[in-house]
Design a protein around this motif. Structure first.
Motif, PDB file in Angstrom:
ATOM      1  N   GLU A 190      -5.941   5.967   3.574  1.00  0.00           N
ATOM      2  CA  GLU A 190      -5.838   5.002   2.523  1.00  0.00           C
ATOM      3  C   GLU A 190      -4.472   4.513   2.113  1.00  0.00           C
ATOM      4  OE1 GLU A 190      -6.063   7.413  -1.431  1.00  0.00           O
ATOM      5  OE2 GLU A 190      -7.812   7.134  -1.803  1.00  0.00           O
ATOM      6  N   GLN A 191      -3.122   6.262   3.138  1.00  0.00           N
ATOM      7  CA  GLN A 191      -1.819   5.273   2.917  1.00  0.00           C
ATOM      8  C   GLN A 191      -1.483   4.107   4.748  1.00  0.00           C
ATOM      9  OE1 GLN A 191      -0.195   9.153   4.525  1.00  0.00           O
ATOM     10  NE2 GLN A 191       0.029   9.918   2.693  1.00  0.00           N
ATOM     11  N   THR A 192      -2.829   4.441   5.345  1.00  0.00           N
ATOM     12  CA  THR A 192      -2.450   3.626   6.398  1.00  0.00           C
ATOM     13  C   THR A 192      -3.302   2.469   5.822  1.00  0.00           C
ATOM     14  OG1 THR A 192      -3.644   5.541   8.065  1.00  0.00           O
ATOM     15  CG2 THR A 192      -3.965   2.721   8.942  1.00  0.00           C
ATOM     16  N   THR A 194      -2.795   1.399   2.606  1.00  0.00           N
ATOM     17  CA  THR A 194      -1.802   0.236   1.650  1.00  0.00           C
ATOM     18  C   THR A 194      -0.033   0.121   2.401  1.00  0.00           C
ATOM     19  OG1 THR A 194      -2.231   2.477   0.055  1.00  0.00           O
ATOM     20  CG2 THR A 194       0.155   1.057   0.081  1.00  0.00           C
ATOM     21  N   GLU A 195       0.106   0.724   4.027  1.00  0.00           N
ATOM     22  CA  GLU A 195       0.989   0.122   5.335  1.00  0.00           C
ATOM     23  C   GLU A 195       0.739  -0.902   5.266  1.00  0.00           C
ATOM     24  OE1 GLU A 195       1.423   2.859   8.060  1.00  0.00           O
ATOM     25  OE2 GLU A 195       2.723   4.659   6.066  1.00  0.00           O
ATOM     26  N   GLN A 196      -0.595  -0.756   5.856  1.00  0.00           N
ATOM     27  CA  GLN A 196      -1.072  -2.464   6.624  1.00  0.00           C
ATOM     28  C   GLN A 196      -0.925  -3.613   5.167  1.00  0.00           C
ATOM     29  OE1 GLN A 196      -4.948  -2.013   8.377  1.00  0.00           O
ATOM     30  NE2 GLN A 196      -5.217  -4.446   9.049  1.00  0.00           N
ATOM     31  N   THR A 197      -0.889  -3.265   3.937  1.00  0.00           N
ATOM     32  CA  THR A 197      -1.048  -4.581   3.594  1.00  0.00           C
ATOM     33  C   THR A 197       0.443  -4.869   2.883  1.00  0.00           C
ATOM     34  OG1 THR A 197      -3.282  -3.369   2.209  1.00  0.00           O
ATOM     35  CG2 THR A 197      -2.020  -4.508   1.188  1.00  0.00           C
ATOM     36  N   ALA A 198       1.213  -3.593   3.020  1.00  0.00           N
ATOM     37  CA  ALA A 198       2.385  -3.794   2.991  1.00  0.00           C
ATOM     38  C   ALA A 198       2.687  -5.364   4.271  1.00  0.00           C
ATOM     39  CB  ALA A 198       3.756  -2.905   2.744  1.00  0.00           C
ATOM     40  N   THR A 199       3.192  -4.196   4.873  1.00  0.00           N
ATOM     41  CA  THR A 199       3.281  -5.779   5.902  1.00  0.00           C
ATOM     42  C   THR A 199       3.065  -7.176   6.075  1.00  0.00           C
ATOM     43  OG1 THR A 199       3.326  -3.590   7.318  1.00  0.00           O
ATOM     44  CG2 THR A 199       3.180  -5.237   8.783  1.00  0.00           C
ATOM     45  N   GLU A 200       1.548  -7.003   5.805  1.00  0.00           N
ATOM     46  CA  GLU A 200       1.087  -8.527   5.722  1.00  0.00           C
ATOM     47  C   GLU A 200       1.472  -8.689   4.309  1.00  0.00           C
ATOM     48  OE1 GLU A 200      -3.141  -7.539   4.967  1.00  0.00           O
ATOM     49  OE2 GLU A 200      -3.133  -7.163   6.871  1.00  0.00           O
ATOM     50  N   GLN A 201       1.733  -8.037   3.320  1.00  0.00           N
ATOM     51  CA  GLN A 201       2.738  -9.051   2.270  1.00  0.00           C
ATOM     52  C   GLN A 201       4.318  -9.410   2.755  1.00  0.00           C
ATOM     53  OE1 GLN A 201       2.586  -7.176  -1.321  1.00  0.00           O
ATOM     54  NE2 GLN A 201       3.359  -8.732  -2.380  1.00  0.00           N
ATOM     55  N   THR A 202       4.676  -8.500   3.626  1.00  0.00           N
ATOM     56  CA  THR A 202       6.419  -8.815   3.871  1.00  0.00           C
ATOM     57  C   THR A 202       6.274  -9.933   4.784  1.00  0.00           C
ATOM     58  OG1 THR A 202       6.979  -6.196   3.450  1.00  0.00           O
ATOM     59  CG2 THR A 202       7.922  -7.871   4.877  1.00  0.00           C
TER      60      THR A 202
END
Length: 255
Positions: A190-192, A194-202
């Motif tokens: 789940e953490q991975t 979440t981080e991938q989603t945040a990177t794509e959003q940025t």
């Protein structure tokens, strides 16, 4: 072709002797009760506790043989709540002298208040006695057979699946089908994600910001296009409608 005398009598006696030697299959009713099919339609039973006086059965009945009366009562309010009104059933009657046993009332009932009972021994000498009130309809509920069990390969009922479902936030037990990962591995996954989603959003936000800045710079450099001014016409040179042209100076021409 001539018929042989006594031929019909001989055939009749042969049929009689053949049936006399067979075992009788007659059921001695009413001492011996017949074996009814599991979905036989005998009489309609009522579970009064489940009825909410929604009137669906009475409205959908094609024979208009269901009669319902009710009144409203206000229930006491719980702590921090407000009182609510509830429909109380006063009368529920079915006239079986008009009923055609279509089963529509049982099918449309959303709260499982009506059921089929296999009992069929309710004949009366007076047709007016076929009007069964809610007390007698409630007595038929004790004769309603239980539902048949599910097949071996059938899916379990949804109520059982919902009751056996674990609560949110708890790890599911591991099994053969759909084995759940341990809690630590699930948290890391789940953490991975979440981080991938945040990177794509940025990255998406940065690209949108750069595109907006580029469009703004191009708009600031290029001056706005202006149309050339149109030449003004002399209003005095415009001949008003219906006016005659001016005569030229000189001798008049002969007609």
């Amino acid at each position: 072709m001539a018929r042989i005398p006594g031929e019909g009598l001989a055939k009749g006696l042969a049929v009689t002797m053949r049936h006399m030697l067979r075992k009788s299959e007659t059921q001695q009713y009413p001492e011996v009760k017949p074996d009814l099919p599991p979905r036989s339609r005998g009489v309609i039973a009522l579970v009064e506790e489940n009825c909410t006086v929604c009137m669906l059965c009475a409205r959908e009945c094609p024979d208009w043989c269901i009669y319902i009366d009710s009144h409203k009562e206000t229930l006491p309010a719980p702590e921090g709540g407000r009182p609510r009104a509830r429909n109380m059933l006063d009368r529920f009657a079915i006239d079986f002298s008009l009923c055609m046993y279509c089963g529509i009332c049982i099918e449309v009932c959303p709260f499982d208040a009506l059921f089929w009972s296999p009992e069929f021994e309710y004949a009366e000498y007076d047709i007016r006695d076929l009007l069964h009130e809610k007390d007698r309809l409630g007595e038929w509920a004790a004769t309603v057979p239980p539902p048949p069990p599910h097949e071996v390969s059938a899916e379990p009922p949804k109520e059982i699946a919902a009751a056996s479902r674990p609560a949110r936030g708890t790890a599911r037990p591991a099994g053969r089908t759909g084995e759940a990962a341990p809690a630590t591995e699930q948290t890391a996954t789940e953490q991975t994600a979440t981080e991938q989603t945040a990177t794509e959003q940025t990255a998406t936000e940065q690209a949108a910001t750069e595109q907006a800045a580029t469009e703004k710079a191009v708009t600031e450099k290029a001056p706005p296009r202006r149309e050339p001014p149109r030449p003004m016409r002399d209003i005095r040179s415009i001949r008003p409608p219906g006016s005659l042209p001016k005569k030229k100076d000189g001798p008049e021409e002969d007609a």
